[in-house]
Design an enzyme around this catalytic site. Structure first.
Site, PDB file in Angstrom:
ATOM      1  N   SER A  13      -2.893 -16.044  -5.373  1.00  0.00           N
ATOM      2  CA  SER A  13      -4.107 -14.965  -5.158  1.00  0.00           C
ATOM      3  C   SER A  13      -3.967 -13.814  -6.287  1.00  0.00           C
ATOM      4  CB  SER A  13      -4.184 -14.452  -3.898  1.00  0.00           C
ATOM      5  OG  SER A  13      -3.144 -14.104  -3.685  1.00  0.00           O
ATOM      6  N   CYS A  52       5.264 -10.592  -1.245  1.00  0.00           N
ATOM      7  CA  CYS A  52       6.768 -10.375  -1.876  1.00  0.00           C
ATOM      8  C   CYS A  52       7.558 -11.649  -1.422  1.00  0.00           C
ATOM      9  CB  CYS A  52       7.375  -9.131  -1.377  1.00  0.00           C
ATOM     10  SG  CYS A  52       7.650  -9.160   0.196  1.00  0.00           S
ATOM     11  N   GLN A  53       7.424 -12.567  -0.726  1.00  0.00           N
ATOM     12  CA  GLN A  53       8.183 -13.730  -0.563  1.00  0.00           C
ATOM     13  C   GLN A  53       8.718 -14.230  -1.604  1.00  0.00           C
ATOM     14  OE1 GLN A  53       5.523 -13.015   1.171  1.00  0.00           O
ATOM     15  NE2 GLN A  53       5.524 -12.951   3.220  1.00  0.00           N
ATOM     16  N   ILE A  99      -1.732  -3.186   7.099  1.00  0.00           N
ATOM     17  CA  ILE A  99      -2.061  -1.976   7.958  1.00  0.00           C
ATOM     18  C   ILE A  99      -2.625  -0.542   7.438  1.00  0.00           C
ATOM     19  CG2 ILE A  99      -0.470  -2.945   9.558  1.00  0.00           C
ATOM     20  CD1 ILE A  99       1.619  -1.034   8.965  1.00  0.00           C
ATOM     21  N   GLY A 129      -1.297   0.993   4.495  1.00  0.00           N
ATOM     22  CA  GLY A 129      -0.384   1.922   3.953  1.00  0.00           C
ATOM     23  C   GLY A 129      -0.915   2.568   2.536  1.00  0.00           C
ATOM     24  N   ASN A 151       6.501  -5.683   6.444  1.00  0.00           N
ATOM     25  CA  ASN A 151       5.633  -5.892   5.137  1.00  0.00           C
ATOM     26  C   ASN A 151       4.982  -4.980   4.365  1.00  0.00           C
ATOM     27  OD1 ASN A 151       6.160  -9.057   5.034  1.00  0.00           O
ATOM     28  ND2 ASN A 151       4.472  -9.343   6.381  1.00  0.00           N
ATOM     29  N   SER A 152       5.063  -3.705   5.104  1.00  0.00           N
ATOM     30  CA  SER A 152       4.137  -2.515   4.713  1.00  0.00           C
ATOM     31  C   SER A 152       5.024  -1.633   3.449  1.00  0.00           C
ATOM     32  CB  SER A 152       3.851  -1.671   5.696  1.00  0.00           C
ATOM     33  OG  SER A 152       2.907  -0.731   5.471  1.00  0.00           O
ATOM     34  N   ILE A 196      -6.164 -11.087   4.400  1.00  0.00           N
ATOM     35  CA  ILE A 196      -6.600 -12.246   5.394  1.00  0.00           C
ATOM     36  C   ILE A 196      -5.751 -12.362   6.710  1.00  0.00           C
ATOM     37  CG2 ILE A 196      -4.640 -13.759   4.439  1.00  0.00           C
ATOM     38  CD1 ILE A 196      -6.844 -16.091   3.975  1.00  0.00           C
TER      39      ILE A 196
END
Length: 330
Positions: A95, A76-77, A10, A12, A315-316, A32
């Protein structure tokens, strides 16, 4: 800085660049995720935003952009403590591994990477550092959290900044640091009253009966005078346990009401009536974006649901922390 923003989400990193005051230009951003891209484009319509897999970027294509800096926050998962921790064997690292494999061919002299705490103990980290050393980069690793910068949110994250000589850092680089060089930790965080929504209709954010009955004892409740909150995850709003703090409208001096709940059976009407009196709700997406140091002019498209907002924010990055690191990178 002429910047390529990878895993741009988004925006960041872009907001952090603006907050840092460092002169720089985002030449292209890549992600993506279509929902994240819609938010990025909404806030930065003038930026070249590529909706494609990072692995589709060839060294020739990247060098043609004439960038000297890469800012990125890879998935980060594979490294989270609640995940499977498959590290480099997780498909979502492919990636990032690809970018490291082509780094020797890129005309890049500065790099900033953010990831979850725990990354510093991973094989992926070893691959990153090995690649930076092979390419001749100087680097410094950090574990930092926004509370060190006066922001009332605990969000420990791994960061690595790297430069190629003749550029160098104005401090002695070395082993992993838990604070920034030449900067004292903030003495205190501001009260969360400063980030609370005043005008929004908050009715839909109050905890429902099911949550109050079954999960209230697992919640982290904060008040307007509180000076910290727990880390918000992408599951916030859908789950309570371990996803972030919740907020009570009551003055903190009345929080003793919470202790009285133990006098009642959670399945009883008396328990539920008292629980409702606590006036507990989820923080709104806008409030969380403020805790993550996004500015007031950061907005979501009207079509973005609260569920999507929570996922994207979870997620940011924290804008203020990364802005401080960008200052060290210049």
């Amino acid at each position: 800085m002429e910047i390529l923003e990878l895993y741009s989400g988004i925006g960041g990193m872009h907001w952090a660049l603006k907050a840092s005051g460092v002169e720089g230009k985002i030449k292209a951003a890549v992600d993506i995720n279509p929902t994240a891209n819609s938010v990025y484009k909404h806030n930065f319509p003038e930026i070249t935003l590529l909706s494609r897999n990072v692995q589709s970027l060839t060294p020739k294509f990247i060098n043609k952009l004439s960038v000297d800096t890469i800012l990125m926050s890879p998935p980060c998962q594979p490294f989270t403590r609640n995940g499977l921790q498959e590290d480099i064997n997780d498909e979502r690292t492919k990636s990032f591994i690809y970018i490291l494999s082509i780094l020797p061919e890129l005309n890049v002299t500065r790099i900033l990477i953010e990831n979850v705490k725990g990354f510093e103990q991973s094989k992926m980290r070893d691959l990153l550092i090995g690649t930076l050393e092979k390419c001749g980069f100087l680097y410094q690793e950090f574990i930092l959290t926004p509370t060190q910068f006066g922001v009332p949110n605990t969000r420990h994250r791994y960061y690595c900044i790297a430069k190629k000589p003749p550029s160098s850092f104005n401090f002695e680089a070395g082993s992993l640091k838990t604070e920034l060089p030449y900067r004292q930790n903030a003495n205190d965080c501001f009260e969360i009253s400063l980030i609370l929504d005043q005008n929004e209709d908050l009715a839909s954010y109050y905890l429902g009966d099911k949550i109050l009955t079954n999960y209230l004892d697992t919640t982290d409740i904060r008040y307007s005078t509180s000076k910290n909150t727990c880390c918000f995850t992408k599951a916030y709003g859908r789950y309570v346990k371990g996803t972030g703090s919740v907020y009570s409208d009551l003055p903190e001096v009345k929080s003793e009401m919470y202790n009285k709940l133990s006098d009642f059976d959670p399945r009883s009407n008396s328990y539920l009536q008292l629980a409702h009196q606590l006036k507990i709700r989820f923080f709104t997406p806008r409030e969380i974006s403020r805790l993550m140091s996004f500015p007031e002019d950061f907005t979501f498209p009207k079509s973005t649901s609260d569920k999507q907002k929570y996922m994207l924010l979870g997620n940011s990055i924290n804008v203020k922390v990364v802005a401080e690191l960008i200052k060290l990178l210049q």
